[in-house]
Motif scaffolding. Structure first.
Motif, mmCIF file in Angstrom:
data_model
loop_
_atom_site.group_PDB
_atom_site.id
_atom_site.type_symbol
_atom_site.label_atom_id
_atom_site.label_comp_id
_atom_site.label_asym_id
_atom_site.label_seq_id
_atom_site.Cartn_x
_atom_site.Cartn_y
_atom_site.Cartn_z
ATOM 1 N N LEU A 124 0.882 -1.164 0.000
ATOM 2 C CA LEU A 124 0.000 0.000 0.000
ATOM 3 C C LEU A 124 0.922 1.216 0.000
ATOM 4 C CD1 LEU A 124 -2.687 1.432 0.084
ATOM 5 C CD2 LEU A 124 -2.828 0.985 2.546
ATOM 6 N N VAL A 125 1.425 1.527 -1.187
ATOM 7 C CA VAL A 125 2.426 2.578 -1.344
ATOM 8 C C VAL A 125 2.106 3.410 -2.582
ATOM 9 C CG1 VAL A 125 4.226 1.184 -0.227
ATOM 10 C CG2 VAL A 125 3.992 1.123 -2.721
ATOM 11 N N HIS A 126 2.851 4.480 -2.749
ATOM 12 C CA HIS A 126 2.707 5.333 -3.926
ATOM 13 C C HIS A 126 3.153 4.561 -5.171
ATOM 14 C CE1 HIS A 126 3.227 8.809 -6.582
ATOM 15 N NE2 HIS A 126 2.565 9.531 -5.681
ATOM 16 N N ASN A 127 2.465 4.779 -6.291
ATOM 17 C CA ASN A 127 2.816 4.075 -7.529
ATOM 18 C C ASN A 127 4.283 4.244 -7.900
ATOM 19 O OD1 ASN A 127 0.191 3.170 -7.848
ATOM 20 N ND2 ASN A 127 -0.406 4.822 -9.242
ATOM 21 N N ASP A 128 4.831 5.432 -7.640
ATOM 22 C CA ASP A 128 6.212 5.719 -8.036
ATOM 23 C C ASP A 128 7.243 5.028 -7.145
ATOM 24 O OD1 ASP A 128 5.287 7.258 -10.110
ATOM 25 O OD2 ASP A 128 5.555 9.169 -9.077
ATOM 26 N N LEU A 129 6.795 4.434 -6.033
ATOM 27 C CA LEU A 129 7.717 3.723 -5.144
ATOM 28 C C LEU A 129 7.769 2.227 -5.455
ATOM 29 C CD1 LEU A 129 9.562 4.322 -2.626
ATOM 30 C CD2 LEU A 129 7.690 3.392 -1.237
ATOM 31 N N VAL A 130 6.784 1.726 -6.164
ATOM 32 C CA VAL A 130 6.668 0.290 -6.427
ATOM 33 C C VAL A 130 7.949 -0.314 -7.011
ATOM 34 C CG1 VAL A 130 5.435 -1.456 -7.791
ATOM 35 C CG2 VAL A 130 4.159 0.323 -6.590
ATOM 36 N N PRO A 131 8.672 0.361 -7.927
ATOM 37 C CA PRO A 131 9.894 -0.241 -8.472
ATOM 38 C C PRO A 131 10.944 -0.620 -7.431
ATOM 39 C CG PRO A 131 9.215 1.603 -9.844
ATOM 40 C CD PRO A 131 8.332 1.630 -8.630
ATOM 41 N N GLU A 132 10.932 0.017 -6.257
ATOM 42 C CA GLU A 132 11.888 -0.341 -5.202
ATOM 43 C C GLU A 132 11.704 -1.800 -4.757
ATOM 44 O OE1 GLU A 132 14.409 1.264 -3.986
ATOM 45 O OE2 GLU A 132 14.011 3.411 -3.708
ATOM 46 N N PHE A 133 10.501 -2.344 -4.945
ATOM 47 C CA PHE A 133 10.178 -3.694 -4.465
ATOM 48 C C PHE A 133 10.137 -4.711 -5.599
ATOM 49 C CE2 PHE A 133 8.394 -0.549 -1.617
ATOM 50 C CZ PHE A 133 8.735 -1.024 -0.351
ATOM 51 N N ALA A 134 10.710 -4.357 -6.750
ATOM 52 C CA ALA A 134 10.596 -5.178 -7.951
ATOM 53 C C ALA A 134 11.183 -6.575 -7.779
ATOM 54 C CB ALA A 134 11.264 -4.467 -9.131
ATOM 55 N N GLU A 135 12.233 -6.713 -6.988
ATOM 56 C CA GLU A 135 12.914 -8.007 -6.857
ATOM 57 C C GLU A 135 12.279 -8.927 -5.821
ATOM 58 O OE1 GLU A 135 17.040 -7.367 -6.162
ATOM 59 O OE2 GLU A 135 17.356 -6.217 -8.007
ATOM 60 N N LEU A 136 11.220 -8.469 -5.165
ATOM 61 C CA LEU A 136 10.589 -9.268 -4.110
ATOM 62 C C LEU A 136 9.408 -10.077 -4.644
ATOM 63 C CD1 LEU A 136 10.560 -6.578 -1.289
ATOM 64 C CD2 LEU A 136 11.964 -8.633 -1.323
ATOM 65 N N ASP A 137 9.219 -11.253 -4.065
ATOM 66 C CA ASP A 137 8.054 -12.076 -4.371
ATOM 67 C C ASP A 137 6.848 -11.483 -3.660
ATOM 68 O OD1 ASP A 137 6.176 -14.011 -4.860
ATOM 69 O OD2 ASP A 137 7.168 -15.576 -3.676
ATOM 70 N N LYS A 138 5.827 -11.129 -4.422
ATOM 71 C CA LYS A 138 4.636 -10.511 -3.821
ATOM 72 C C LYS A 138 3.396 -11.400 -3.958
ATOM 73 C CE LYS A 138 5.787 -6.787 -6.194
ATOM 74 N NZ LYS A 138 7.264 -6.938 -6.325
ATOM 75 N N ALA A 139 3.593 -12.637 -4.426
ATOM 76 C CA ALA A 139 2.470 -13.573 -4.539
ATOM 77 C C ALA A 139 2.090 -14.107 -3.158
ATOM 78 C CB ALA A 139 2.855 -14.734 -5.449
ATOM 79 N N ASN A 140 0.810 -14.300 -2.925
ATOM 80 C CA ASN A 140 0.323 -14.831 -1.644
ATOM 81 C C ASN A 140 0.962 -14.096 -0.474
ATOM 82 O OD1 ASN A 140 -1.086 -16.486 0.147
ATOM 83 N ND2 ASN A 140 0.519 -18.064 0.131
ATOM 84 N N PRO A 141 0.699 -12.799 -0.331
ATOM 85 C CA PRO A 141 1.399 -11.974 0.676
ATOM 86 C C PRO A 141 1.191 -12.444 2.102
ATOM 87 C CG PRO A 141 -0.481 -10.807 -0.253
ATOM 88 C CD PRO A 141 -0.300 -12.025 -1.085
ATOM 89 N N ASN A 142 2.268 -12.312 2.897
ATOM 90 C CA ASN A 142 2.189 -12.653 4.318
ATOM 91 C C ASN A 142 2.547 -11.465 5.206
ATOM 92 O OD1 ASN A 142 4.906 -12.582 3.743
ATOM 93 N ND2 ASN A 142 5.356 -14.671 4.445
ATOM 94 N N CYS A 143 2.468 -10.256 4.628
ATOM 95 C CA CYS A 143 2.629 -9.032 5.397
ATOM 96 C C CYS A 143 2.090 -7.873 4.562
ATOM 97 C CB CYS A 143 4.093 -8.776 5.759
ATOM 98 S SG CYS A 143 5.125 -8.275 4.355
ATOM 99 N N VAL A 144 1.940 -6.730 5.193
ATOM 100 C CA VAL A 144 1.532 -5.506 4.494
ATOM 101 C C VAL A 144 2.599 -4.450 4.727
ATOM 102 C CG1 VAL A 144 -0.110 -3.571 4.484
ATOM 103 C CG2 VAL A 144 -0.947 -5.927 4.546
ATOM 104 N N VAL A 145 3.004 -3.785 3.648
ATOM 105 C CA VAL A 145 3.920 -2.662 3.737
ATOM 106 C C VAL A 145 3.155 -1.404 3.347
ATOM 107 C CG1 VAL A 145 5.997 -1.570 2.794
ATOM 108 C CG2 VAL A 145 5.977 -4.039 3.240
ATOM 109 N N ILE A 146 3.163 -0.416 4.230
ATOM 110 C CA ILE A 146 2.442 0.829 3.986
ATOM 111 C C ILE A 146 3.420 2.001 3.964
ATOM 112 C CG2 ILE A 146 1.910 1.074 6.457
ATOM 113 C CD1 ILE A 146 -0.692 2.471 5.661
ATOM 114 N N GLY A 147 3.265 2.857 2.959
ATOM 115 C CA GLY A 147 4.077 4.061 2.852
ATOM 116 C C GLY A 147 3.173 5.249 2.588
#
Length: 237
Positions: free
Chosen positions: A99-122
């Motif tokens: 749950l972050v700004h669209n322009d920040l999403v590329p920072e998390f590009a290398e992470l697996d986001k399928a079946n999430p087990n946490c929430v990151v808020i910015g």
């Protein structure tokens, strides 16, 4: 000059509200004298670290904007929450719902986001809709042990057209709804300041934090053993 200042070897500078006010067509307005102050700090031989909770852009895009506003700054000099959060997520095998700004999403590009087990808020700005907050709520409430990671906990910040709600207000809503305490990555978290100090190679008693937020900048730095100075710009009241 105060005696304690003679022992200072490094300076941590907040950015928003200290160097510039964000917003507007040009992406922000430099605060009078701030670019020259950065140049003078660098010329003095003091070590300098830009310590920001900025989460509306990647570090690269954020630094590019600041350079366009006349600041002598590089990506390598910036300590920001998103890269720190990515390190934590990788170390703990966490798959984030963002749950972050669209322009920040590329920072998390290398992470697996399928079946999430946490929430990151910015600071998601316009992405803080009811639907998006409710989706994050559903992810958290569906976990046996909810994990909420917040990229800062500021209450508000100042843009060129006035004060804006910051991530802390929305973080608190999810904490309350899910009966969970967020893990804060960014100011005022002690590990965030310790990371900036380690990157400069100075001890807490050898550093001073300069910011506009009495809680997240000044208070956070003091809890880490640093001196801190609050400027009368930005959100200062």
């Amino acid at each position: 000059m105060a005696a304690w200042w003679r022992a200072v070897r490094g300076v941590l500078l907040d950015i928003s509200g200290v160097l510039y006010d964000s917003g507007g067509d040009g992406g922000g307005t430099p605060i009078a004298g701030s670019a020259e102050a950065v140049r003078r700090i660098k010329a003095s031989g003091l070590k300098l670290r830009f310590c920001t909770n900025e989460t509306q852009a990647t570090r690269e895009k954020f630094v590019e904007k600041l350079q366009g506003l006349g600041f002598d700054i590089s990506v390598a000099e910036v300590t920001a929450p998103a890269p720190a959060a990515c390190r934590i997520l990788k170390e703990r095998g966490l798959r984030p719902h963002l749950l972050v700004h669209n322009d920040l999403v590329p920072e998390f590009a290398e992470l697996d986001k399928a079946n999430p087990n946490c929430v990151v808020i910015g600071d998601a700005a316009e992405n803080f809709t009811y639907a998006n907050l409710n989706e994050a709520f559903r992810v958290l409430i569906g976990m046996e042990k909810p994990v909420l990671i917040s990229l800062g906990r500021g209450r508000y910040y100042k843009e060129t057209d006035g004060l804006k709600l910051d991530v802390g207000a929305y973080m608190k809503a999810l904490e309350y709804a899910c009966d969970v305490e967020a893990e804060v990555v960014g100011k005022p978290a002690k590990p965030f300041f310790e990371s900036a100090l380690a990157e400069m190679g100075v001890l807490p008693q050898q550093a001073v934090m300069i910011g506009d937020d009495i809680v997240n900048d000044v208070g956070g730095a003091q809890q880490c053993g640093m001196r801190a100075v609050q400027v009368r710009t930005g959100k200062y009241r």
